[in-house]
Design a protein around this motif. Structure first.
Motif, PDB file in Angstrom:
ATOM      1  N   GLY A  23      43.735 -90.631   1.326  1.00 19.83           N
ATOM      2  CA  GLY A  23      42.972 -89.335   1.429  1.00 19.83           C
ATOM      3  C   GLY A  23      41.653 -89.310   2.262  1.00 19.83           C
ATOM      4  O   GLY A  23      40.858 -88.578   2.122  1.00 19.83           O
TER       5      GLY A  23
ATOM      6  N   LYS B 154      41.793 -88.189   5.125  1.00 19.23           N
ATOM      7  CA  LYS B 154      41.943 -86.824   6.150  1.00 19.23           C
ATOM      8  C   LYS B 154      41.050 -86.173   5.166  1.00 19.23           C
ATOM      9  O   LYS B 154      40.328 -84.992   5.741  1.00 19.23           O
ATOM     10  N   ASN B 155      41.116 -86.100   3.786  1.00 21.44           N
ATOM     11  CA  ASN B 155      40.151 -85.076   2.966  1.00 21.44           C
ATOM     12  C   ASN B 155      38.845 -85.292   2.950  1.00 21.44           C
ATOM     13  O   ASN B 155      38.040 -84.500   2.938  1.00 21.44           O
TER      14      ASN B 155
END
Length: 230
Positions: free
Chosen positions: A143, A145-146
């Motif tokens: 995650g 990129k989140n």
């Protein structure tokens, strides 16, 4: 004209005055912290009884080669003194750290220490955090990129740190996102916002933690301490 290396060494050597026999030390990571480690090794060689907790695998390896006895937070939960460098220092002695990638362990060790002394050359001083350095954010690979998107929503330009063409991995196996916010107006609010992002393991804003900052300058070492508030 003194070189940056010479100014760093001045600050690191000055920090040795804080070291007393029997202390358990926190050893930082980075070029200036490495110079302090060299001084600690000389003290150990001269017979001073010292132990240390390293903030990275690289520091641990260097300390072993220099003959500095190591311990851990499991064995020594509270430390007497932590000495480490910084990437940026503002007028209130708030810090940005983590360009060396060890920010997570550095913050734990600094917090576990009775005294946290920072050693820098004068180029690291600024009027406001974020002027010279991005805020490193350690993020879990799942995650990340989140996390990057959330940092961008807070106003940052974000880059995934690379090493030899691959994503940089910390000693904890995580990624580093370098978040450039520019001059930070409300550092405490930003620190809280970053810490609240799911997937963030730690960030490089070290606010209100330094007990002293030793600054190497061509004229000598300046000792900066936090202003006392009433």
């Amino acid at each position: 004209m003194a070189t940056t290396e010479e100014l760093k060494r001045k600050a690191a050597e000055a920090a040795l005055e804080y070291v007393k026999p029997g202390m358990v030390l926190g050893l930082g990571t980075g070029s200036t912290a490495r110079l302090f480690l060299e001084g600690v090794a000389r003290l150990v060689e001269s017979g001073m009884d010292l132990k240390a907790v390293p903030t990275s695998l690289a520091t641990a390896e260097a300390a072993k080669k220099m003959g500095v006895p190591l311990t851990s937070l499991e064995e020594s939960m509270w430390l007497d003194l932590c000495v480490d460098g910084a990437d940026e220092v503002d007028r209130r002695l708030n810090l940005i750290k983590g360009l060396g990638g060890a920010l997570f362990r550095e913050k734990i060790v600094a917090t576990a220490s009775k005294r946290f002394v920072v050693v820098v050359d004068q180029s690291k001083l600024s009027s406001r955090l974020g002027t010279k350095a991005p805020v490193p954010v350690e993020a879990h690979p799942f995650g990340w990129k989140n996390v990057s998107a959330a940092l961008q929503a807070l106003g940052a330009q974000v880059e995934l740190r690379q090493k030899e063409g691959e994503p940089f991995r910390t000693d904890n196996g995580n990624h580093i996102l370098d978040a450039a916010f520019g001059p930070i107006q409300r550092a405490a609010k930003l620190a809280s916002a970053i810490a609240g992002i799911p997937g963030v393991v730690g960030h490089g804003l070290f606010l209100g933690m330094a007990h002293a900052v030793l600054v190497g300058t061509p004229k000598g070492v300046r000792t900066l301490v936090p202003r006392q508030t009433t």
